[in-house]
Design a protein around this motif. Structure first.
Motif, mmCIF file in Angstrom:
data_model
loop_
_atom_site.group_PDB
_atom_site.id
_atom_site.type_symbol
_atom_site.label_atom_id
_atom_site.label_comp_id
_atom_site.label_asym_id
_atom_site.label_seq_id
_atom_site.Cartn_x
_atom_site.Cartn_y
_atom_site.Cartn_z
ATOM 1 N N UNK A 38 0.826 -1.207 0.000
ATOM 2 C CA UNK A 38 0.000 0.000 0.000
ATOM 3 C C UNK A 38 0.861 1.259 0.000
ATOM 4 N N UNK A 39 1.977 1.209 0.728
ATOM 5 C CA UNK A 39 2.863 2.376 0.771
ATOM 6 C C UNK A 39 3.491 2.633 -0.592
ATOM 7 N N UNK A 40 3.921 1.565 -1.258
ATOM 8 C CA UNK A 40 4.538 1.730 -2.578
ATOM 9 C C UNK A 40 3.542 2.268 -3.596
ATOM 10 N N UNK A 41 2.284 1.922 -3.407
ATOM 11 C CA UNK A 41 1.244 2.423 -4.308
ATOM 12 C C UNK A 41 0.792 3.827 -3.917
ATOM 13 N N UNK A 42 1.408 4.393 -2.874
ATOM 14 C CA UNK A 42 1.086 5.736 -2.385
ATOM 15 C C UNK A 42 -0.377 5.847 -1.980
ATOM 16 N N UNK A 43 -0.881 4.796 -1.318
ATOM 17 C CA UNK A 43 -2.289 4.763 -0.924
ATOM 18 C C UNK A 43 -2.503 4.952 0.564
ATOM 19 N N UNK A 44 -1.428 4.893 1.362
ATOM 20 C CA UNK A 44 -1.563 5.096 2.805
ATOM 21 C C UNK A 44 -0.545 6.121 3.278
ATOM 22 N N UNK A 45 -0.794 6.645 4.477
ATOM 23 C CA UNK A 45 0.081 7.646 5.072
ATOM 24 C C UNK A 45 0.993 7.017 6.114
ATOM 25 N N UNK A 59 -4.363 1.046 9.142
ATOM 26 C CA UNK A 59 -3.727 1.885 8.131
ATOM 27 C C UNK A 59 -4.626 3.072 7.829
ATOM 28 N N UNK A 60 -4.024 4.237 7.696
ATOM 29 C CA UNK A 60 -4.753 5.458 7.357
ATOM 30 C C UNK A 60 -4.548 5.738 5.871
ATOM 31 N N UNK A 61 -5.648 5.784 5.122
ATOM 32 C CA UNK A 61 -5.571 5.886 3.667
ATOM 33 C C UNK A 61 -5.530 7.329 3.192
ATOM 34 N N UNK A 62 -4.848 7.508 2.065
ATOM 35 C CA UNK A 62 -4.848 8.793 1.385
ATOM 36 C C UNK A 62 -6.123 8.934 0.556
#
Length: 401
Positions: free
Chosen positions: A91-98, A291-294
């Motif tokens: 998720x981090x690599x996909x820039x979807x979470x903070x 996880x906190x999502x963008x």
């Protein structure tokens, strides 16, 4: 404008200013059956933050993480979600979470090693919200029938000898090993490898450390155990082993603290996982996190809720209701009458500091496949070159970082 219209307009404006501000809607996806502790924590948060309305959605295990990830990929993410920490890097690599930030006090509250399960690239990507580690369970009846003292073996050599004696004297499999295409096949292998000084990925440098002596010795251990383990291992996962243990069809297996309740009617003992020649007893540390999502539009509110749910008595209530090892040092937070003061919990408390995290990679399914293929190859007798198998697996891990 007539006097009537001016009065009417004034009335509308006065009414509008009297209306309360709309509460911000925060969508939170939680896994599993409804948990009263989580519902109570959410209610407490909303009472303290009337400008935030939490939409708490419980979803079944096996679909909750997938739904959150699918929503994020579609551009309509939940504000926050309970998710296996194994997915955080993806998720981090996909820039979807903070990334999250913890105060020194928040950091110090966690049990040793817990925060390593959410770390990647020098950042933390989730608030740990549930935790488990493992132990070895032995069937005392089978040990005694085989003429053995009922005690958990301390070393691999003792474990192999006990398993062989049980098989020889009783005809029952000495040990159960998970080998199905399922996540706990990798987890059980890592329980033994971490009890042999091994590392998969360095959590600080990101370097793959798998191609080393501890992994080779662990894979050789599996090869040595094949003659005395439960048949059809490639079709067995931990739930199957639990049933076999309960039915008296295996002498030993590895499971978590829930085994204490599942085997309450069975004459058993539990202890640290036996250690190999290259290390001391350890265990895999598995966590699930919030996880906190963008892109939700309420990121600040979601971060605030996540911090509330994973702190103090909120987190303690969930740990207690779930019956999991304490994820934090609640004795240092002024919480009295701790459920884990009971004797059966001391084993799992003692083994937490020596545990290591579940490897975090970009694609967990591919990581699972790397381990499953290697393990099944040995269990089926298709892999005899241990050195080459470990080297190939290490290359596979590097490819999915």
């Amino acid at each position: 404008m007539t006097t009537f219209n001016r009065l009417a307009l004034a009335g509308v404006l006065m009414g509008a200013t009297a209306l309360p501000a709309l509460a911000k809607d925060v969508h939170y996806i939680m896994c599993g059956d409804e948990r009263q502790a989580e519902k109570d924590s959410v209610a407490e948060f909303m009472a303290a933050n009337p400008d935030i309305k939490v939409n708490l959605e419980f979803l079944p295990w096996g679909t909750c993480s997938e739904k959150a990830m699918q929503m994020a990929a579609a551009g309509d993410p939940p504000a926050l979600a309970y998710i296996g920490s194994r997915f955080l890097k993806q998720l981090a690599k996909a820039d979807q979470i903070l990334p999250i930030e913890l105060t020194p006090e928040q950091e110090a509250a966690y049990q040793p090693g817990i925060l390593s399960t959410v770390e990647d690239g020098g950042k933390r990507w989730g608030f740990p919200h549930a935790f488990s580690n493992k132990a070895m369970f032995v069937n005392c009846d089978l040990f005694q029938q085989a003429g053995l003292e009922c005690k958990v073996p301390e070393t691999w050599d003792e474990m192999k000898a006990a398993a062989a004696t049980i098989k020889e004297k009783t005809g029952v499999a000495g040990i159960g090993i998970a080998g199905k295409d399922f996540d706990n096949t990798m987890h059980m292998f890592l329980d033994f490898m971490y009890s042999n000084g091994g590392t998969v990925i360095d959590t600080v440098t990101g370097e793959v450390k798998f191609d080393d002596v501890p992994a080779r010795e662990t894979l050789q251990l599996y090869a040595d155990l094949v003659p005395v383990m439960a048949e059809g291992a490639t079709a067995l996962e931990r739930g199957n082993l639990q049933a076999l243990f309960e039915d008296g069809k295996i002498g030993m297996y590895v499971t978590g603290p829930w085994g204490m309740g599942q085997h309450v009617a069975r004459n058993f003992k539990a202890g640290p996982i036996p250690h190999g020649p290259s290390g001391g007893s350890g265990s895999i540390l598995i966590t699930d996190s919030i996880a906190v999502f963008k892109g939700s539009g309420v990121e600040a509110e979601a971060m605030k809720l996540a911090a509330h749910l994973t702190s103090g008595k909120s987190q303690y209530g969930l740990d207690k209701e779930w019956g999991l090892p304490p994820i934090q040092k609640y004795e240092e937070q002024g919480i009295a009458d701790l459920y884990y003061n009971a004797p059966e919990w001391q084993l799992f408390l003692a083994t937490t500091p020596t545990g290591k995290p579940e490897p975090m990679v970009y694609n967990f399914a591919s990581l699972q496949a790397v381990f499953t293929n290697m393990i099944q190859g040995v269990l089926l007798g298709e892999i005899t070159d241990i050195d080459a198998a470990v080297t190939e697996a290490a290359e596979g891990i590097k490819a999915i970082q």
